[in-house]
Design a protein around this motif. Structure first.
Motif, short mmCIF file in Angstrom:
data_model
loop_
_atom_site.label_atom_id
_atom_site.label_comp_id
_atom_site.label_asym_id
_atom_site.label_seq_id
_atom_site.Cartn_x
_atom_site.Cartn_y
_atom_site.Cartn_z
N VAL A 81 56.42 32.95 44.74
CA VAL A 81 55.68 33.55 43.63
C VAL A 81 56.16 32.94 42.31
O VAL A 81 55.36 32.55 41.45
CB VAL A 81 55.85 35.09 43.61
CG1 VAL A 81 55.21 35.71 42.38
CG2 VAL A 81 55.25 35.69 44.88
N LYS A 82 57.46 32.84 42.16
CA LYS A 82 58.04 32.24 40.95
C LYS A 82 57.59 30.78 40.82
O LYS A 82 57.22 30.33 39.73
CB LYS A 82 59.56 32.32 40.99
CG LYS A 82 60.23 31.76 39.74
CD LYS A 82 61.75 31.87 39.86
CE LYS A 82 62.46 31.39 38.62
NZ LYS A 82 62.36 29.97 38.38
N ASP A 83 57.62 30.04 41.92
CA ASP A 83 57.19 28.64 41.89
C ASP A 83 55.73 28.52 41.44
O ASP A 83 55.39 27.64 40.64
CB ASP A 83 57.36 27.99 43.26
CG ASP A 83 58.82 27.84 43.67
OD1 ASP A 83 59.69 27.90 42.78
OD2 ASP A 83 59.08 27.67 44.88
N THR A 98 41.84 27.23 34.92
CA THR A 98 43.04 26.76 35.61
C THR A 98 44.10 27.85 35.63
O THR A 98 44.76 28.08 36.66
CB THR A 98 43.61 25.51 34.91
OG1 THR A 98 42.59 24.56 34.72
CG2 THR A 98 44.73 24.89 35.71
N LEU A 99 44.28 28.52 34.49
CA LEU A 99 45.24 29.62 34.43
C LEU A 99 44.84 30.75 35.37
O LEU A 99 45.68 31.34 36.07
CB LEU A 99 45.38 30.13 33.01
CG LEU A 99 46.07 29.18 32.02
CD1 LEU A 99 46.02 29.76 30.61
CD2 LEU A 99 47.50 28.93 32.44
N LYS A 100 43.54 31.05 35.40
CA LYS A 100 43.05 32.11 36.28
C LYS A 100 43.30 31.73 37.75
O LYS A 100 43.75 32.57 38.54
CB LYS A 100 41.56 32.36 36.04
CG LYS A 100 41.02 33.50 36.87
CD LYS A 100 39.55 33.75 36.58
CE LYS A 100 39.05 34.87 37.48
NZ LYS A 100 37.62 35.04 37.45
N ASP A 101 43.04 30.49 38.11
CA ASP A 101 43.29 30.04 39.49
C ASP A 101 44.77 30.14 39.83
O ASP A 101 45.14 30.53 40.94
CB ASP A 101 42.81 28.60 39.68
CG ASP A 101 41.29 28.48 39.61
OD1 ASP A 101 40.60 29.52 39.75
OD2 ASP A 101 40.80 27.34 39.43
N THR A 106 49.19 33.01 42.59
CA THR A 106 50.43 33.77 42.49
C THR A 106 50.26 35.16 43.10
O THR A 106 51.12 35.64 43.85
CB THR A 106 50.86 33.90 41.02
OG1 THR A 106 50.99 32.59 40.47
CG2 THR A 106 52.17 34.64 40.89
N LEU A 107 49.15 35.82 42.81
CA LEU A 107 48.89 37.14 43.37
C LEU A 107 48.76 37.06 44.89
O LEU A 107 49.25 37.95 45.61
CB LEU A 107 47.63 37.73 42.75
CG LEU A 107 47.31 39.18 43.08
CD1 LEU A 107 48.48 40.10 42.71
CD2 LEU A 107 46.06 39.64 42.37
N LYS A 108 48.14 36.00 45.40
CA LYS A 108 48.02 35.81 46.85
C LYS A 108 49.41 35.67 47.47
O LYS A 108 49.69 36.27 48.51
CB LYS A 108 47.18 34.56 47.13
CG LYS A 108 47.01 34.26 48.59
CD LYS A 108 46.19 32.99 48.79
CE LYS A 108 46.17 32.58 50.25
NZ LYS A 108 45.50 31.30 50.44
N ASN A 109 50.29 34.90 46.83
CA ASN A 109 51.65 34.74 47.34
C ASN A 109 52.42 36.07 47.29
O ASN A 109 53.19 36.39 48.20
CB ASN A 109 52.41 33.68 46.53
CG ASN A 109 51.93 32.28 46.82
OD1 ASN A 109 51.34 32.01 47.85
ND2 ASN A 109 52.16 31.38 45.87
#
Length: 185
Positions: A81-83, A98-101, A106-109
Motif C-alpha cells: 500500500v505504501k509503495d 492518473t492520481l485517481k488511478d 492503493t485502495l485495492k491493495n
C-alpha cells in the motif's frame, strides 16, 4: 531378583546377623546409604525443577515474541500500500485521472491486505441499529422504521468477529404522526 514385591530396598538389617557385624556399623552403613540416596533424589529434584524453570522461561519468551511480531504479516501487506502511494506521488506531471488511478490501486491493495488479515467493513446503511457494532451520533426523522441506520458518518471494522471500531451512524427516530389538537380542546 528380590522377594520384596514393592521393589524397595530394605531399610532395616535382617534380624539374622550372620556376618557378626556390630549394630553400630550396620546403622552407620545404612545411614550413609540413606544419605547417598537422599542426595540422588535431591539432585534429581533440582534437575527437574531447573528443567521446569527453563520450559517456563522459554514459554514466556515465545509469548513475548508472538506478541511483539504478531502484526508482521499484516505489516508486510501494508508495505505494498505504501509503495503504491509513493509511486502515485512520484509520477511526474500527474493528471487528475492518473492520481485517481493510483488511489484506486492503493485502495485495492489495502482491501487485499484487510482480507488477508480478516478485517471486514461494517457498513450498516438501512440496517437495524446494533449497539454492539454501531455508535449512534444522532437521531433523525426519516421514512425508515425507528431504529434503522439512515446515515453512516464513518464505517466500522471487525477483526474476525471482534469490533475494531464501531460504525458512526445516524438512526431513524420514531415519527410523531399525531398532530397536536387545538389548545383547550
Amino acid at each position: 531378583m528380590s522377594n520384596n514385591p514393592d521393589n524397595f530396598d530394605q531399610v532395616f538389617p535382617p534380624d539374622d546377623d550372620a556376618a557378626g557385624a556390630s549394630p553400630t556399623v550396620d546403622a552407620g552403613t545404612l545411614l550413609s546409604k540413606a544419605s547417598a540416596e537422599a542426595a540422588e533424589f535431591k539432585d534429581a529434584w533440582l534437575r527437574a525443577k531447573a528443567e521446569t524453570d527453563n520450559v517456563r522461561k522459554q514459554g514466556q519468551n515465545d509469548v513475548a515474541k508472538a506478541y511483539k511480531y504478531a502484526i508482521e504479516r499484516f505489516a508486510q501487506e501494508l508495505l505494498t500500500v505504501k509503495d503504491a502511494l509513493e509511486q502515485t506521488l512520484a509520477t511526474p506531471s500527474a493528471t487528475i485521472q492518473t492520481l485517481k488511478d493510483g488511489v484506486e490501486l492503493t485502495l485495492k491493495n489495502l482491501r487485499a491486505a484487510f482480507d488477508k488479515a480478516q478485517i471486514t467493513e461494517i457498513d450498516p446503511q438501512h440496517e437495524k441499529y446494533d449497539p454492539h457494532r454501531h455508535q449512534a451520533m444522532t437521531m433523525l426523522p426519516s421514512d425508515q422504521p425507528a431504529g434503522t441506520v439512515v446515515q453512516v458518518f464513518q464505517k466500522g471494522y471487525l477483526l474476525n468477529d471482534r469490533v475494531l471500531r464501531p460504525a458512526l451512524v445516524a438512526v431513524a427516530k420514531a415519527r410523531d404522526d399525531a398532530a397536536p389538537g387545538p389548545a383547550g380542546a
